[in-house]
Design a protein around this motif. Structure first.
Motif, PDB file in Angstrom:
ATOM      1  N   LEU A  55       0.727  -1.192  -0.043  1.00  0.00           N
ATOM      2  CA  LEU A  55       0.027   0.014  -0.064  1.00  0.00           C
ATOM      3  C   LEU A  55       0.822   1.282  -0.007  1.00  0.00           C
ATOM      4  O   LEU A  55       0.416   2.119  -0.772  1.00  0.00           O
ATOM      5  CB  LEU A  55      -1.045  -0.134   1.097  1.00  0.00           C
ATOM      6  N   LYS A  56       2.011   1.379   0.947  1.00  0.00           N
ATOM      7  CA  LYS A  56       2.807   2.474   0.924  1.00  0.00           C
ATOM      8  C   LYS A  56       3.374   2.470  -0.467  1.00  0.00           C
ATOM      9  O   LYS A  56       3.615   3.806  -0.881  1.00  0.00           O
ATOM     10  CB  LYS A  56       4.012   2.187   1.932  1.00  0.00           C
ATOM     11  N   LEU A  57       3.808   1.651  -1.011  1.00  0.00           N
ATOM     12  CA  LEU A  57       4.706   1.580  -2.424  1.00  0.00           C
ATOM     13  C   LEU A  57       3.475   2.259  -3.500  1.00  0.00           C
ATOM     14  O   LEU A  57       3.855   3.294  -4.095  1.00  0.00           O
ATOM     15  CB  LEU A  57       5.144   0.463  -2.976  1.00  0.00           C
ATOM     16  N   LEU A  82      -7.647  -3.456   7.578  1.00  0.00           N
ATOM     17  CA  LEU A  82      -6.670  -4.190   6.852  1.00  0.00           C
ATOM     18  C   LEU A  82      -7.065  -5.402   6.395  1.00  0.00           C
ATOM     19  O   LEU A  82      -6.566  -5.824   5.223  1.00  0.00           O
ATOM     20  CB  LEU A  82      -5.505  -4.483   8.126  1.00  0.00           C
ATOM     21  N   TRP A  83      -7.721  -6.320   7.131  1.00  0.00           N
ATOM     22  CA  TRP A  83      -8.313  -7.596   6.470  1.00  0.00           C
ATOM     23  C   TRP A  83      -9.182  -7.423   5.157  1.00  0.00           C
ATOM     24  O   TRP A  83      -8.738  -7.941   4.188  1.00  0.00           O
ATOM     25  CB  TRP A  83      -9.079  -8.389   7.448  1.00  0.00           C
ATOM     26  N   SER A  84     -10.039  -6.351   5.161  1.00  0.00           N
ATOM     27  CA  SER A  84     -10.508  -5.845   3.992  1.00  0.00           C
ATOM     28  C   SER A  84      -9.777  -5.533   2.705  1.00  0.00           C
ATOM     29  O   SER A  84      -9.966  -5.879   1.560  1.00  0.00           O
ATOM     30  CB  SER A  84     -11.679  -4.745   4.015  1.00  0.00           C
ATOM     31  N   LEU A  85      -8.873  -4.810   3.107  1.00  0.00           N
ATOM     32  CA  LEU A  85      -7.857  -4.196   2.171  1.00  0.00           C
ATOM     33  C   LEU A  85      -7.031  -5.360   1.603  1.00  0.00           C
ATOM     34  O   LEU A  85      -6.762  -5.377   0.363  1.00  0.00           O
ATOM     35  CB  LEU A  85      -6.959  -3.138   2.663  1.00  0.00           C
ATOM     36  N   GLN A  86      -6.694  -6.532   2.447  1.00  0.00           N
ATOM     37  CA  GLN A  86      -6.001  -7.555   1.779  1.00  0.00           C
ATOM     38  C   GLN A  86      -7.014  -8.163   0.977  1.00  0.00           C
ATOM     39  O   GLN A  86      -6.446  -8.740  -0.058  1.00  0.00           O
ATOM     40  CB  GLN A  86      -5.630  -8.502   3.105  1.00  0.00           C
ATOM     41  N   ILE A  87      -8.156  -8.572   1.166  1.00  0.00           N
ATOM     42  CA  ILE A  87      -9.065  -9.114   0.006  1.00  0.00           C
ATOM     43  C   ILE A  87      -9.186  -8.311  -0.833  1.00  0.00           C
ATOM     44  O   ILE A  87      -9.364  -8.752  -2.185  1.00  0.00           O
ATOM     45  CB  ILE A  87     -10.434  -9.313   0.789  1.00  0.00           C
ATOM     46  N   GLY A  99      -7.549  -8.582  -6.887  1.00  0.00           N
ATOM     47  CA  GLY A  99      -6.918  -7.712  -8.047  1.00  0.00           C
ATOM     48  C   GLY A  99      -7.481  -6.038  -8.109  1.00  0.00           C
ATOM     49  O   GLY A  99      -7.205  -5.720  -8.959  1.00  0.00           O
ATOM     50  N   GLY A 100      -7.846  -5.856  -6.796  1.00  0.00           N
ATOM     51  CA  GLY A 100      -8.474  -4.386  -6.937  1.00  0.00           C
ATOM     52  C   GLY A 100      -7.245  -3.248  -6.962  1.00  0.00           C
ATOM     53  O   GLY A 100      -7.689  -2.089  -6.896  1.00  0.00           O
ATOM     54  N   GLU A 101      -6.053  -3.655  -6.305  1.00  0.00           N
ATOM     55  CA  GLU A 101      -5.126  -2.504  -6.229  1.00  0.00           C
ATOM     56  C   GLU A 101      -5.821  -1.209  -5.370  1.00  0.00           C
ATOM     57  O   GLU A 101      -5.727  -0.230  -5.903  1.00  0.00           O
ATOM     58  CB  GLU A 101      -4.516  -1.958  -7.551  1.00  0.00           C
ATOM     59  N   PRO A 102      -6.314  -1.568  -4.064  1.00  0.00           N
ATOM     60  CA  PRO A 102      -6.559  -0.323  -3.362  1.00  0.00           C
ATOM     61  C   PRO A 102      -5.674   0.564  -3.000  1.00  0.00           C
ATOM     62  O   PRO A 102      -4.399   0.252  -2.807  1.00  0.00           O
ATOM     63  CB  PRO A 102      -7.090  -1.075  -2.224  1.00  0.00           C
ATOM     64  N   ILE A 124     -10.211   7.439   2.861  1.00  0.00           N
ATOM     65  CA  ILE A 124     -11.009   6.760   1.895  1.00  0.00           C
ATOM     66  C   ILE A 124     -10.131   6.041   0.690  1.00  0.00           C
ATOM     67  O   ILE A 124      -9.273   6.381   0.261  1.00  0.00           O
ATOM     68  CB  ILE A 124     -11.958   7.844   0.956  1.00  0.00           C
ATOM     69  N   PHE A 125     -10.403   4.703   0.704  1.00  0.00           N
ATOM     70  CA  PHE A 125      -9.536   3.683  -0.251  1.00  0.00           C
ATOM     71  C   PHE A 125     -10.876   3.352  -1.244  1.00  0.00           C
ATOM     72  O   PHE A 125     -11.902   3.089  -1.124  1.00  0.00           O
ATOM     73  CB  PHE A 125      -9.334   2.419   0.450  1.00  0.00           C
ATOM     74  N   TYR A 126     -10.371   3.157  -2.541  1.00  0.00           N
ATOM     75  CA  TYR A 126     -11.192   2.755  -3.802  1.00  0.00           C
ATOM     76  C   TYR A 126     -10.070   1.791  -4.405  1.00  0.00           C
ATOM     77  O   TYR A 126      -8.824   1.982  -4.411  1.00  0.00           O
ATOM     78  CB  TYR A 126     -11.367   3.606  -4.737  1.00  0.00           C
ATOM     79  N   ASP A 127     -10.864   0.732  -4.986  1.00  0.00           N
ATOM     80  CA  ASP A 127     -10.129  -0.299  -6.185  1.00  0.00           C
ATOM     81  C   ASP A 127      -9.564   0.700  -7.167  1.00  0.00           C
ATOM     82  O   ASP A 127     -10.523   1.506  -7.807  1.00  0.00           O
ATOM     83  CB  ASP A 127     -10.975  -1.269  -6.478  1.00  0.00           C
TER      84      ASP A 127
END
Length: 189
Positions: A21-23, A51-56, A61-64, A77-80
């Protein structure tokens, strides 16, 4: 996919995800002008279920990525942000009602059921249009979006894509599904 978004990642999984995510954050600074990664990371570490949701989101393939900050709630706010609709979430109809209504050739899942299991929500039309201001997405695919109840009550559902350098909103029967249609998730942390 189970309906438990209360799972926790191991320390190694958290470290790997946070590094990814940082990269992505650093490579795509125009998506989140004025936001600081350290603040995002602190918030993420304090919210293991998110974090678990972001992992999924990542695994499917979402690249959040961070696309904003909600000043009212104090949440990031995160989006795919994958170039095309996430590959691991395609070939799904809109919701459980549509899935149950199919007599044959049922898809494996529905967009709303998958989103709920992941702990995310489908993008609204407004959110989808905002995402498209950050880049060019869904040039070959399309994404289900949150559908107003009045349209859904009549059997329809909405989806979007980008063609001819414009964002289009379309309708389809909620029980339809295609190999190039999935959904993009939104998550507040």
């Amino acid at each position: 996919m189970g309906k438990s978004n209360k799972q926790k990642l191991s320390a190694a999984q958290q470290a790997t995800l946070l590094a990814t995510l940082k990269l992505r954050f650093e490579k795509n600074m125009p998506r989140h002008k004025g936001l600081d990664w350290e603040e995002v990371e602190t918030r993420l570490k304090a919210n293991g279920d998110k974090l678990w949701s972001l992992q999924i989101m990542e695994e499917t393939g979402g690249e959040p990525d961070v696309v904003g900050f909600d000043k009212k709630t104090g949440e990031f706010i995160f989006y795919d942000c994958s170039p095309e609709t996430p590959a691991g979430r395609r070939n799904v109809c809109y919701d459980r009602e549509a899935l149950d209504a199919r007599k044959e050739h049922k898809p494996a899942d529905s967009a709303l059921d998958m989103a709920e299991a992941m702990g995310v929500s489908l993008l609204t039309e407004e959110q989808y249009r905002a995402l498209q201001q950050l880049g060019k997405f869904d040039l070959k695919t399309s994404s289900w979006i949150e559908t107003p109840a009045a349209i859904r009550k009549l059997g329809g559902a909405l989806f979007c894509d980008r063609r001819y350098d414009h964002v289009f909103v379309y309708h389809n029967g909620a029980s339809s599904y295609y190999a190039v249609r999935g959904f993009r998730g939104a998550l507040k942390v």
